[in-house]
Design a protein around this motif. Structure first.
Motif, PDB file in Angstrom:
ATOM      1  N   SER A   2     100.067  40.056  -7.041  1.00 45.68           N
ATOM      2  CA  SER A   2     100.416  41.466  -7.232  1.00 45.68           C
ATOM      3  C   SER A   2     101.114  41.675  -8.568  1.00 45.68           C
ATOM      4  CB  SER A   2     101.351  41.944  -6.105  1.00 45.68           C
ATOM      5  OG  SER A   2     102.536  41.183  -6.112  1.00 45.68           O
TER       6      SER A   2
ATOM      7  N   GLU B 254     110.010  41.548  -9.982  1.00 47.33           N
ATOM      8  CA  GLU B 254     111.064  40.794  -9.307  1.00 47.33           C
ATOM      9  C   GLU B 254     111.904  39.961 -10.276  1.00 47.33           C
ATOM     10  OE1 GLU B 254     108.831  36.791  -7.695  1.00 47.33           O
ATOM     11  OE2 GLU B 254     108.645  38.632  -6.535  1.00 47.33           O
TER      12      GLU B 254
ATOM     13  N   ARG C  30     117.299  53.834  -7.079  1.00 48.71           N
ATOM     14  CA  ARG C  30     116.062  54.265  -6.395  1.00 48.71           C
ATOM     15  C   ARG C  30     115.283  55.261  -7.244  1.00 48.71           C
ATOM     16  NH1 ARG C  30     119.553  54.370  -1.860  1.00 48.71           N
ATOM     17  NH2 ARG C  30     119.787  56.637  -2.067  1.00 48.71           N
TER      18      ARG C  30
ATOM     19  N   GLU D  51     107.494  53.502 -10.832  1.00 47.92           N
ATOM     20  CA  GLU D  51     106.301  53.428  -9.990  1.00 47.92           C
ATOM     21  C   GLU D  51     105.340  54.573 -10.312  1.00 47.92           C
ATOM     22  OE1 GLU D  51     107.795  51.201  -5.917  1.00 47.92           O
ATOM     23  OE2 GLU D  51     107.918  53.397  -6.023  1.00 47.92           O
TER      24      GLU D  51
ATOM     25  N   ILE E 215     102.416  51.167  -9.723  1.00 45.30           N
ATOM     26  CA  ILE E 215     102.539  49.845  -9.099  1.00 45.30           C
ATOM     27  C   ILE E 215     103.727  49.824  -8.141  1.00 45.30           C
ATOM     28  CG2 ILE E 215     101.551  48.669 -11.115  1.00 45.30           C
ATOM     29  CD1 ILE E 215     104.412  47.773 -11.790  1.00 45.30           C
ATOM     30  N   ASP E 216     103.777  48.782  -7.314  1.00 44.61           N
ATOM     31  CA  ASP E 216     104.848  48.619  -6.341  1.00 44.61           C
ATOM     32  C   ASP E 216     106.034  47.920  -7.014  1.00 44.61           C
ATOM     33  OD1 ASP E 216     106.483  48.137  -4.219  1.00 44.61           O
ATOM     34  OD2 ASP E 216     104.989  47.124  -2.981  1.00 44.61           O
ATOM     35  N   MET E 217     107.213  48.582  -7.004  1.00 45.38           N
ATOM     36  CA  MET E 217     108.403  48.032  -7.649  1.00 45.38           C
ATOM     37  C   MET E 217     109.449  47.573  -6.633  1.00 45.38           C
ATOM     38  SD  MET E 217     108.382  48.057 -11.046  1.00 45.38           S
ATOM     39  CE  MET E 217     110.117  48.159 -11.463  1.00 45.38           C
ATOM     40  N   ARG E 218     109.054  47.427  -5.360  1.00 46.27           N
ATOM     41  CA  ARG E 218     110.055  47.114  -4.343  1.00 46.27           C
ATOM     42  C   ARG E 218     110.742  45.774  -4.568  1.00 46.27           C
ATOM     43  NH1 ARG E 218     106.762  48.050   1.091  1.00 46.27           N
ATOM     44  NH2 ARG E 218     105.138  47.231  -0.276  1.00 46.27           N
ATOM     45  N   ARG E 219     110.098  44.856  -5.261  1.00 43.98           N
ATOM     46  CA  ARG E 219     110.701  43.540  -5.469  1.00 43.98           C
ATOM     47  C   ARG E 219     111.667  43.506  -6.657  1.00 43.98           C
ATOM     48  NH1 ARG E 219     106.044  38.952  -4.243  1.00 43.98           N
ATOM     49  NH2 ARG E 219     105.614  39.596  -2.092  1.00 43.98           N
TER      50      ARG E 219
END
Length: 676
Positions: free
Chosen positions: A8, A65, A78, A85, A90-94
């Motif tokens: 990812s 990450e 947040r 994002e 893209i996914d930035m949760r990490r």
């Protein structure tokens, strides 16, 4: 069987910065990964700039990450991550984004076993931490050893927290922040050591441990392998609101960047105003001394304020020697020239602000919520709150409760109420519970006796009754009632008529000491009480003062209960609470020497400079109109009124070319009698 999970990791993205950012901001976003100090002036879009720098790093191929983003609120983190994002899809949760404490919690979950913390350790909230401290104090028998002056768990917890954040011995912190407790410092240190032991035995951390233990992982030579592993997990460290960090947070930023040297710190040295909370101005001021190879960038294009307001702000902050010089430049067109308004006294100052607010609201259709009144201390708003209440102008107080609703104001007024009306059992209960050794049940019983009519009692004055109860009591309660009886004899003296003097006697003989033991901000609360005493001194008797107080509170209650709470309210706020916010129209009041800057700040050049930074923060909250006011005359407790000098921050502005208009107030004839 093998199953291949597709990575990812982000693909390289490109986006057009010129559509969203100005050249100064673009320079920061596109700077190579290295040590950067970004000096972002008020209203220059620092959050947007930092967000785009994160996006640029990710777009260039950095895995989210491997980015550490430290902010002062999780909400800010947040919002930044969500914006990245949206920009990149893209996914930035990490991404490790959040407050220092939030990140410290995650770090200790992974690496805490190296220092004896299991991954499932608990976290004490402030109330739990105070409860545990109270348990330790009781366990060690400290209160009995130190008589009546040992601080409460709340005050002690605050001092221990300051010591941890500033990386100073507890005794040094007590000397700086609560000198009256210095003789207790040895026992306080003993409690702090036992408190730390108990936390470790219970496998818990408080909020400060989340930082100090994280720092220990990085600095302890015996844990070098753990520290190296922790640092190696990140390629970039970015820090928001860098001017507000304390010594521990500054050390964490520096230590986490060792190796890759990609450290971006964004802040404004001209807005460093939180030293009383432990913020360390030297972290930003001495950044280049610690990082001599660092690049320096400045954001000076201001989108908030008019050129006239910025001219005033620039001239003021230029007087600070410890700073990175910069001048804010306005994007907005020319507007109104800031006004400096000398007023006869604090009551005329309140009348002026109330009248001008109504004019702007009714004649220029400005919503109340788009106007703010800012002040150095909460006590400076006392007369204004009374005037706004009388005129039924709705207002909200960002810096806490309305003045007369605060606990310390109600506590001291309870003395006057019980003195004025000895049958007021509620006031007796409230004031009795302030004394050590008198619990809730005892206070209720004593209040019933003290409030009984003379015919149902052994007779005598309230002071005599208190002395009789003291003779029957034991231990701490006996000492407390003896002292209260002595104080009450003073309050009942027929020669003592001024309610202002009564308030001062209560503070001198009891409440000042009570505040030192019970409130982390004791000095500010005692300032409030002195302001209350000055206000009460206008009235010849306590009955008139209490009647006026009841009237003001009654009007306020009617406004709330008699109609739906209005959405549109004038904002009242201390300047510290207003940082980061903005309004089209701002009033800054009490700009008199000794009040702003405070008299205590005149002792040290560093303190004066912080006060000037606070003034700078105040004026840069305003977008279109700015009003700076001060009273010329002040009534004193010991004699005739005296003249007040304008704040040195105003005098410094009074050079050519002019950056303000001086208004002269003409008073129309009016009935001076109080409303009611």
């Amino acid at each position: 069987m093998k199953y291949v999970l597709k990575t990812s990791a982000p693909q390289r993205h490109s986006f057009d910065l010129t559509r969203e950012l100005n050249p100064q901001q673009i320079a920061v976003v596109e700077a190579p990964p290295r040590e950067l100090l970004v000096l972002a002036g008020a209203g220059t879009g620092k959050t947007r700039t930092l967000t785009y720098r994160v996006a640029r790093l990710v777009a260039a191929g950095c895995n989210p990450e491997r980015i550490l983003l430290c902010t002062f609120t999780n909400r800010a983190a947040r919002e930044m991550v969500a914006r990245v994002e949206a920009l990149l899809g893209i996914d930035m949760r990490r991404c490790s984004a959040g407050t220092f404490h939030h990140i410290g919690n995650r770090v200790l979950r992974r690496h805490g076993q190296a220092i004896g913390l299991s991954p499932d350790f608990g976290i004490l909230d402030p109330e739990d931490a105070r409860t545990l401290l109270g348990s330790v104090i009781a366990e060690l028998g400290i209160e009995a050893l130190s008589a009546r002056r040992f601080p409460t768990p709340k005050v002690l917890a605050n001092l221990i927290s300051l010591a941890t954040g500033t990386r100073q011995p507890l005794e040094k912190v007590v000397e700086q922040h609560n000198l009256k407790l210095l003789d207790q410092a040895g026992m306080m240190a003993q409690v702090a050591r036992r408190f730390a032991e108990r936390k470790r035995q219970m496998n818990v951390c408080d909020f400060d441990d989340l930082l100090s233990e994280w720092l220990r992982l990085l600095e302890d030579p015996s844990l070098r392998n753990v520290g190296d592993e922790l640092r190696a997990a990140y390629d970039h460290v970015l820090v928001d609101e860098y001017q507000d960090i304390n010594a521990a947070q500054g050390a964490l930023c520096d230590a986490m960047a060792v190796g890759h040297q990609s450290l971006t710190c964004v802040g404004d040295d001209a807005q460093s105003i939180y030293s009383f909370r432990g913020a360390d101005f030297t972290q930003i001021a001495a950044f280049r001394a610690r990082h001599p190879q660092a690049d320096l960038y400045k954001l000076t294009i201001n989108y908030r304020s008019s050129p006239q307001i910025l001219a005033l702000a620039n001239r003021s902050i230029a007087h600070n020697r410890s700073q990175y010089p910069k001048e804010l430049q306005a994007v907005k067109p020319a507007g109104a020239v800031p006004a400096v308004i000398p007023l006869r006294d604090v009551f005329q100052q309140a009348e002026f602000i109330a009248q001008r607010v109504l004019e702007l609201h009714h004649e220029y259709d400005t919503p109340l919520a788009r106007m703010a009144v800012l002040y150095r201390n909460h006590s400076h708003s006392l007369e204004l709150q009374v005037e706004l209440t009388r005129r039924q102008i709705p207002f909200s107080v960002r810096s806490g409760l309305r003045f007369f609703e605060q606990a310390h104001i109600k506590d001291v007024c309870a003395y006057l109420r019980a003195r004025q009306n000895p049958q007021d059992a509620l006031s007796w209960v409230r004031l009795l519970r302030l004394w050590p050794g008198i619990g809730a049940q005892t206070a209720e019983q004593l209040a019933t006796l003290l409030a009984a009519p003379l015919s149902q009692s052994t007779g005598g004055s309230s002071a005599q009754r208190l002395a009789e109860q003291a003779a029957r009591a034991r231990g701490r309660a006996r000492d407390a009632l003896t002292r209260l009886a002595e104080l009450w004899a003073i309050l009942e003296d027929p020669a003592l008529q001024s309610p202002g003097d009564m308030i001062r006697r209560v503070v001198e003989r009891h409440y000042g000491e009570y505040a030192d033991r019970n409130f982390p901000n004791a000095a500010a609360r005692k300032d409030d009480l002195e302001q209350l005493a000055g206000y009460a001194a206008r009235y010849p008797a306590a009955s008139e003062f209490l009647g006026e107080l009841a009237l003001v509170q009654g009007i306020s209650a009617e406004n709330v209960l008699g109609a739906e709470e209005p959405d549109d309210k004038l904002v009242l706020s201390t300047i510290h609470q207003a940082k980061g916010l903005e309004w089209p129209i701002c009033f800054v009041l009490w700009l008199a020497e000794g009040r702003f800057p405070m008299a205590t700040a005149m002792r040290q050049p560093a303190d004066i400079e912080e006060e000037r930074r606070l003034f700078y923060v105040a004026v840069t909250r305003a977008g279109d109109e700015l009003y700076l006011s001060y009273p010329v005359i002040e009534e004193t407790r010991d004699g005739p009124s005296h003249m007040l000098r304008p704040s040195k921050f105003l005098l410094e502005l009074d050079t050519l070319p002019a950056v303000f208009d001086r208004w002269q107030i003409e008073e129309a004839p009016a009935d001076p009698a109080p409303v009611g």
